[in-house]
Design an enzyme around this catalytic site. Sequence first.
Site, PDB file in Angstrom:
ATOM      1  N   ARG A  57       0.816  -1.220   0.000  1.00  0.00           N
ATOM      2  CA  ARG A  57       0.000   0.000   0.000  1.00  0.00           C
ATOM      3  C   ARG A  57       0.849   1.268   0.000  1.00  0.00           C
ATOM      4  NH1 ARG A  57      -1.514   1.392   4.827  1.00  0.00           N
ATOM      5  NH2 ARG A  57      -2.261  -0.639   5.489  1.00  0.00           N
ATOM      6  N   TYR A 110     -15.801  20.426  -9.840  1.00  0.00           N
ATOM      7  CA  TYR A 110     -16.427  19.142 -10.186  1.00  0.00           C
ATOM      8  C   TYR A 110     -17.412  18.741  -9.071  1.00  0.00           C
ATOM      9  CZ  TYR A 110     -16.209  13.994 -10.796  1.00  0.00           C
ATOM     10  OH  TYR A 110     -16.488  12.667 -10.934  1.00  0.00           O
ATOM     11  N   ASP A 182      -7.080  21.426  -9.291  1.00  0.00           N
ATOM     12  CA  ASP A 182      -7.436  20.283 -10.139  1.00  0.00           C
ATOM     13  C   ASP A 182      -7.043  20.665 -11.565  1.00  0.00           C
ATOM     14  OD1 ASP A 182      -8.713  18.432 -11.803  1.00  0.00           O
ATOM     15  OD2 ASP A 182     -10.411  18.175 -10.440  1.00  0.00           O
ATOM     16  N   LYS A 207      -8.570  10.266 -16.672  1.00  0.00           N
ATOM     17  CA  LYS A 207      -8.952  10.941 -17.932  1.00  0.00           C
ATOM     18  C   LYS A 207      -7.811  10.826 -18.950  1.00  0.00           C
ATOM     19  CE  LYS A 207     -12.276  12.255 -15.192  1.00  0.00           C
ATOM     20  NZ  LYS A 207     -13.305  11.286 -14.922  1.00  0.00           N
TER      21      LYS A 207
HETATM   22  C1  LIG Z   1     -12.341  17.718 -13.236  1.00  0.00           C
HETATM   23  C2  LIG Z   1     -12.445  16.372 -12.597  1.00  0.00           C
HETATM   24  N1  LIG Z   1     -11.741  16.132 -11.492  1.00  0.00           N
HETATM   25  C3  LIG Z   1     -11.794  14.940 -10.868  1.00  0.00           C
HETATM   26  C4  LIG Z   1     -12.578  13.928 -11.346  1.00  0.00           C
HETATM   27  C5  LIG Z   1     -12.660  12.639 -10.590  1.00  0.00           C
HETATM   28  O1  LIG Z   1     -11.914  11.637 -11.205  1.00  0.00           O
HETATM   29  P1  LIG Z   1     -12.276  10.101 -10.985  1.00  0.00           P
HETATM   30  O2  LIG Z   1     -13.485   9.820 -11.796  1.00  0.00           O
HETATM   31  O3  LIG Z   1     -11.037   9.399 -11.432  1.00  0.00           O
HETATM   32  O4  LIG Z   1     -12.512   9.904  -9.522  1.00  0.00           O
HETATM   33  C6  LIG Z   1     -13.331  14.122 -12.504  1.00  0.00           C
HETATM   34  C7  LIG Z   1     -14.172  13.033 -13.047  1.00  0.00           C
HETATM   35  O5  LIG Z   1     -14.970  13.200 -13.937  1.00  0.00           O
HETATM   36  C8  LIG Z   1     -13.268  15.387 -13.145  1.00  0.00           C
HETATM   37  O6  LIG Z   1     -14.008  15.645 -14.246  1.00  0.00           O
END
Ligand SMILES: Cc1ncc(COP(=O)(O)O)c(C=O)c1O
Length: 392
Positions: A57, A110, A182, A207
């Site tokens: 881990r 998000y 982010d 992504k």
């Molecule tokens: C801008 C953004 N940040 C974070 C995430 C979260 O990522 P995950 O789906 O891998 O948890 C997303 C998911 O769509 C996103 O669009």
Amino acid sequence: MKDVTKDTILVHAGRDPRANHGIVNPPVYHCSTVLFPTLDALEEGDRNPHDIVNYGRIGTPTTFAFEKAAAELEGGYRSVNTGSGLAAIATALTAFTKTGDHVLITDSAYGPTRRFVKETLIPYGVEVEFFDPTVGAGISSLLKPNTSVVFLESPGSLTFEIQDVPAIAAAARTVGATVLLDNTWATPLFFRPFDHGVDVSIHAATKYMVGHADAMLGVVTCRDEALWTTVKKAATRFGTCAGPDDLFLGLRGLRTLAVRMRQHQESALILADWLAARPEVTRVLHPARADFPGHALWKRDFTGSSGLFSIVVKPAPRAALAAMLDDLELFGMGYSWGGFESLILPARPAAVRSATRWTDPGIVLRLHAGLEHPDDLIRDLDNAFRRFNDAL
Ligand SMILES: Cc1ncc(COP(=O)(O)O)c(C=O)c1O
């Protein structure tokens, strides 16, 4: 690697064939238990758990390879992997927050990021305040002596407001707040967070880094050792590690990130131009278009744009929207983005805001331009608008 472009870093980072029989890619270590030959070795592992393979881990050669590549690419001190993008956000937010702190979050964040702060941080006694993403240096008036974190997402992944990251980061520094960003939309290729005052950069590697819609992965990269240690300790406490196969897919995805991003960028701009000329479309929300309100900031701070943007379609009954979306041949309807495939998703920004109001009566559709030929994607959208108009 010194004095090389990011395209070249992507190909070489995190690889060490000489340490692996000359094999080009790092091996995938499936691991929980690590055996120590002596008591001395066991104790050395406990003293140095982040650099010695100690327990699955905490880190394995597969983990280290992905984290090394991510940190090199982003230009940070070191990275921490997590099992999803949301785990990366939750881990980083929690790492820098304690009961009694005040946290500022962009209103364009998000949805699940908002849900995490509302349903976890607030019940734990953290004061959370959402702010207008276009606030810029005006954030000064919202900062308090106990503001511990300012969380940014630029552009916001539904409505694409670009934030004045350097101005916000400079203000945050005056109260000692940690600036989290982010950076998933831009990828490390198109926005350099540490050159713009960010302390901690977060990616949903799910992504573009993975790039093939087949793994969940997150990564947090920190400006310096103290920040990294704080995040790494939080990740270890929470146990938010990714699995080895997903880390491998992340690392493999990175090798082609630059070529994929060039195509996503080009196709999205072609689609955006075509959509802007459609009578059904009232607005195109794409930061790289000159008609977008945040375009000047995008031009100042970013070196490219990705495949994700939104449009606003004139108000219409649900049946017309369904006629448009149900029979698409190439665009898939689904969550996430950043993979090889094109996606479309109806969104309701008004429902996920509190500091600002979304008043546009039109239908917001978020599009991801995948790697299909843009001419084929345009034909699919053209047919969709025909069905939409027939159903009006
Ligand atoms: C801008 C953004 N940040 C974070 C995430 C979260 O990522 P995950 O789906 O891998 O948890 C997303 C998911 O769509 C996103 O669009």
